[in-house]
Design an enzyme around this catalytic site. Sequence first.
Site, PDB file in Angstrom:
ATOM      1  N   LYS A 144     -10.066   0.229  -2.615  1.00 19.50           N
ATOM      2  CA  LYS A 144      -9.995   0.047  -1.172  1.00 19.50           C
ATOM      3  C   LYS A 144     -10.258   1.356  -0.443  1.00 19.50           C
ATOM      4  O   LYS A 144      -9.379   2.214  -0.377  1.00 19.50           O
ATOM      5  CB  LYS A 144      -8.619  -0.490  -0.768  1.00 19.50           C
ATOM      6  CG  LYS A 144      -8.466  -0.670   0.754  1.00 19.50           C
ATOM      7  CD  LYS A 144      -7.114  -1.262   1.127  1.00 19.50           C
ATOM      8  CE  LYS A 144      -6.896  -1.268   2.636  1.00 19.50           C
ATOM      9  NZ  LYS A 144      -5.567  -1.773   3.025  1.00 19.50           N
TER      10      LYS A 144
ATOM     11  N   LYS B 218      -6.677   3.329  -3.490  1.00 18.58           N
ATOM     12  CA  LYS B 218      -7.102   3.335  -2.091  1.00 18.58           C
ATOM     13  C   LYS B 218      -7.267   4.777  -1.650  1.00 18.58           C
ATOM     14  O   LYS B 218      -6.500   5.653  -2.069  1.00 18.58           O
ATOM     15  CB  LYS B 218      -6.030   2.615  -1.266  1.00 18.58           C
ATOM     16  CG  LYS B 218      -6.248   2.610   0.234  1.00 18.58           C
ATOM     17  CD  LYS B 218      -5.171   1.763   0.938  1.00 18.58           C
ATOM     18  CE  LYS B 218      -5.172   1.968   2.436  1.00 18.58           C
ATOM     19  NZ  LYS B 218      -4.100   1.218   3.124  1.00 18.58           N
TER      20      LYS B 218
ATOM     21  N   ASP C 233       0.861  -1.181   0.000  1.00 18.89           N
ATOM     22  CA  ASP C 233       0.000   0.000   0.000  1.00 18.89           C
ATOM     23  C   ASP C 233       0.899   1.234   0.000  1.00 18.89           C
ATOM     24  O   ASP C 233       1.439   1.622   1.041  1.00 18.89           O
ATOM     25  CB  ASP C 233      -0.910   0.009   1.235  1.00 18.89           C
ATOM     26  CG  ASP C 233      -1.989  -1.078   1.161  1.00 18.89           C
ATOM     27  OD1 ASP C 233      -1.812  -2.055   0.398  1.00 18.89           O
ATOM     28  OD2 ASP C 233      -3.008  -0.935   1.870  1.00 18.89           O
TER      29      ASP C 233
END
Lengths: 300, 494, 304
Positions: free
Chosen positions: C240, C204, C141
């Site tokens: 996400k 995300k 991430d």
Amino acid sequence: MAAKPAHGQARAPINKTCKIFIGGKFPRTESGRYYLFSNNSESAPYTANICRSSRKDFRNAVVAARAAQNGWATASAYLRGQILYRIAEILEGRREQFASELKLQGASTRQANSEVDASIDRLVYFAGWSDKYQQIFSTVNPVSSSHFNFSVLEPSGVVAVLSPECDPMQFGLLALVSNIAPVIVGGNTCVLLAEETHPLTAISLAEVLQASDVPGGVVNILTGSKSELVDFFASHKDVNCIVHSEANNANSTRIQQLASENLKRVVQRPVAQWHGETMQNPYLIKDTQEVKTTWHPIGS
Amino acid sequence: MSDAHNTLKFDTGWQYAPAPESTDHVRIDKKYGLFINGKFTAPSQGKYFTTSNPATQERLSRIAIAGKSDVNRAVKAARKAYENVWSKMPARERAKYIFRIARGLQERAREFSVIETMDGGKPIRESRDVDIPLAAAHFFYYAGWADKLEYAFPGAGVKSLGVAGQIVPWNFPLLMAAWKIAPALACGNTVVLKPAETTSLTALKLAELIQDIGLPPGVVNIVTGAGATGAALVDHPDVNKIAFTGSTAVGRSIMHSIAGTEKKYTLELGGKAANIIFADAPVDQAVEGVVNAIFFNQGHVCCAGSRLLVQESVADELIHKLKERMHTLILGNPLDKNTDIGAINSRAQLDKINSYLKIGKNEGGNMFQAPCTLPSKGYWCPPTIFTDMAQSNRLVQEEIFGPVLAIQTFRTAAEAVTKANNTPYGLSGGVWTDKGSKIFKVTSALKAGVVWANTFNKFDPTSPFGGYKESGIGREGGAHGLSAYLAMEVNHGR
Amino acid sequence: MAQKRKRLPNLDRVNPVDETGVNERVARFCTRSIKNDSKHTALKLVLSMIDLTTLEGQDTPGKVKQLCQKAIHLHDNLPGLPTVAAVCVYPNMVGIAKQALMGYGINVASVATAFPSGMSSRDIKLEETRNAVADGADEIDMVISRGAFLAGEYAYVFDEIAAVKEACGKAHLKVILETGELVTLDRVKKASVLAIQAGADFIKTSTGKIQPAATMQVTLIMLQTIREHYYATGEKVGMKPAGGISTSKLAIHYLVMLRETLGDEWMTPDLFRFGASSLANDVLMQLQRQADGLYQSPDYFSKD
């Protein structure tokens, strides 16, 4: 035709040919018809051949009014006010002419002068409203959602006006001005039928309008027979609004019936003393306006 | 974007289980009389008609048919209440009664929502989130005006008119009743209201509420029935004002028939609104705007965006996204909280819509319908769009009053405005662009009474509503809506 | 498909966003009523999509091990539960987590690239990424350089994402836009386009360290950007939302939004994740209530 020259007088006066006013020009009626105006005076007789406008003249006038409408409506309010004020200025300069025509239409000298004064003042009054009525009648509407919501006035479009004949204390100019000014100050264009009995001031007013920077087609003035033309004024589908002062008679019924064909707005002006202060208010402008409401999102 | 778009799948996975709103707290009587002078009374000729649920075709109740003499009784009651009570009551006291109606509606909102949905077929989500709360909000808004009217019309000298005859349509039954009754009462008039034949129930429930909050008898009277009842009200000589919402044809005939009388009138009529989407629009929100414009209330909306004008360079993308979006619209039981598209209001309306689908296909339109299963009972029409339409097509020109969208393309703003205005109607319009200056240029050029920029079908009690041209005369809502129920001394009572 | 990416997109041509319209659309999703079977299905789906997360300065191997136990044993009273999708930790905890989760089919996700601010040199970011992958991270991430993005240095941001993607090797790359620092939805949309074109497997919303974190509004914009990419290429990018999604009710709103925006094929942990720490227990309480019909107390659910 004419005021007749007295015998032995050296010079015969030149009299004006009375025409109608369409699209900023002065044609004669396409029908070639006329009716006779007379001042009914034995001492100083005066007659004139007045155009008896036809439905085709009316049709042409509506075309001219429609063509001029968008440009007039999108002219700045300031400019429209200036032009209305200019009408007043030119009228002031021609007050002698209008006074004498009002006298031919039955006014005393005092009445004629008073009516010219009132007419000029009324034009000035409505000229001043040009950039203010929107501020009186527009609203910002506090809706519950995230939108900036506001309502403004927009002109109805092309307005047909049947000039009123209901006030015995006026002689053709004041009613004319009082009917035209609130209509055009709001960005409408109009086709007006002059009072059958008071055509001279209508024709001369057309000349004033032409000399006053009023764009061609904004005001169109016909002379002729109301009973002959009322149906066409009321039924024409490219007319958005009709203004009249027929007081609950057969004409007013007929007008609304025919107007219903295209849901034309019908504004019935009161049978009124045109000199009265009550004929000066911004609600007369609002009568020939539509309310447009716009929703605009607020966000980033 | 290329012509060949990939497509998504919406029918293979997780679905929403039924979530029906409960009906057990709702009371619908087997029979309703006419609400005259504060009481429910039997119609003089003893005739009733059946009102049913368009989603199930089940009978809901029997409703009285008001004849001429019943309408006359109602007008007399309204006149008496006007002369003796309502016009004499201090304005601030009048206001309190209207506030009470607003509160009552909020307190009974759930019952009203459910009945509105059962009687009319609209999704409960809409009656719950739009119709009923907005109806209450209208009463709140106008209640506050009752003792402030002189500030709305400075120097005009406003006064009430007398008895207002009001006729409302079936698409927003209670909301339209509120739009009519609230300003009429605030301005000091009394009312005789005729609901639409297929959707009388919430007006009658409102009558019960009006009884319960103690409004003086005769101030609001409700007469039910079909066209003849409405005509009797329009033609009654002691009615001072007619307020009508409905078709242009009926509005025209009302204007015609009251010609020569002193009756004031406001008419809210049909529409064929254009929703204009420019290439620089927020496209995903515009897709929602299109859905909301034409599929809200099954398209039974006079201001529906039934024409879509989309700029050519973005047409392909927008139409693809619109079709995909239509896959996720849920059609079915209007009482289900997840239903997006409810039932068509009546058999007659469904027949009319279907006839237009045929016309559209015959005109060479390219029809796409949301792929949904129609229930076996009731009246249904899936959300439908026609692409490749032209200004000369009937589908583009005529009001359908159903979930049917005609899509055309354009190249320039001037062309869009010309097409948008090329109609006898002028009720509403939509403009989608991210450019603020363009919004104002285009909204100013549209000949329509309500223009939504980057949104559609928004309503608010403070926001005036009404049309140009054949879409009607006068405004309802906001301060402008007051003038429909007042006379001005300054202009000699006109 | 992949060859279509890796070209700096012209962000001036990205469709504009109207915030008011987005708010209205989101409100519509929230009116969906999800009951009975479909709620049960949704709750289990939510569980399976969770990246159980601990990203604290005070994290220790002990804390991470306990969190992994939670991931494995969500609530043993309820049979047939899925596991969460991944456990998300700082890079220096990747080895610990990897060992604890061995054999359970739960991925290890590591934040990287000088999380949460991203204020470091590219070399260090790439080194950190490679190390996390080497320690066993299945998913990375990363954070974008918001400062550079706001300054209009799109090529810099683009190249950085592409370089990190390369450094990931087989690990999946989630690109954190930190929407709370981008502020406007128009910028969220542009950043989404940029990240997708640069090679993101997932996009995300947030680090969880900046408020606001995930909102339905920004998530919708990102889903719509993913959709546009799919329409054009057929390629599926994952999504996400992270931070602030702590109730099952809100998580179900997200699922409704996901379904009505991207359809059935995105309803999988392969393409949708929740970055959350307290969400799991709320979902478990709802599932337990469906099982025994009783309203639940948090005391009956393990907090790790």
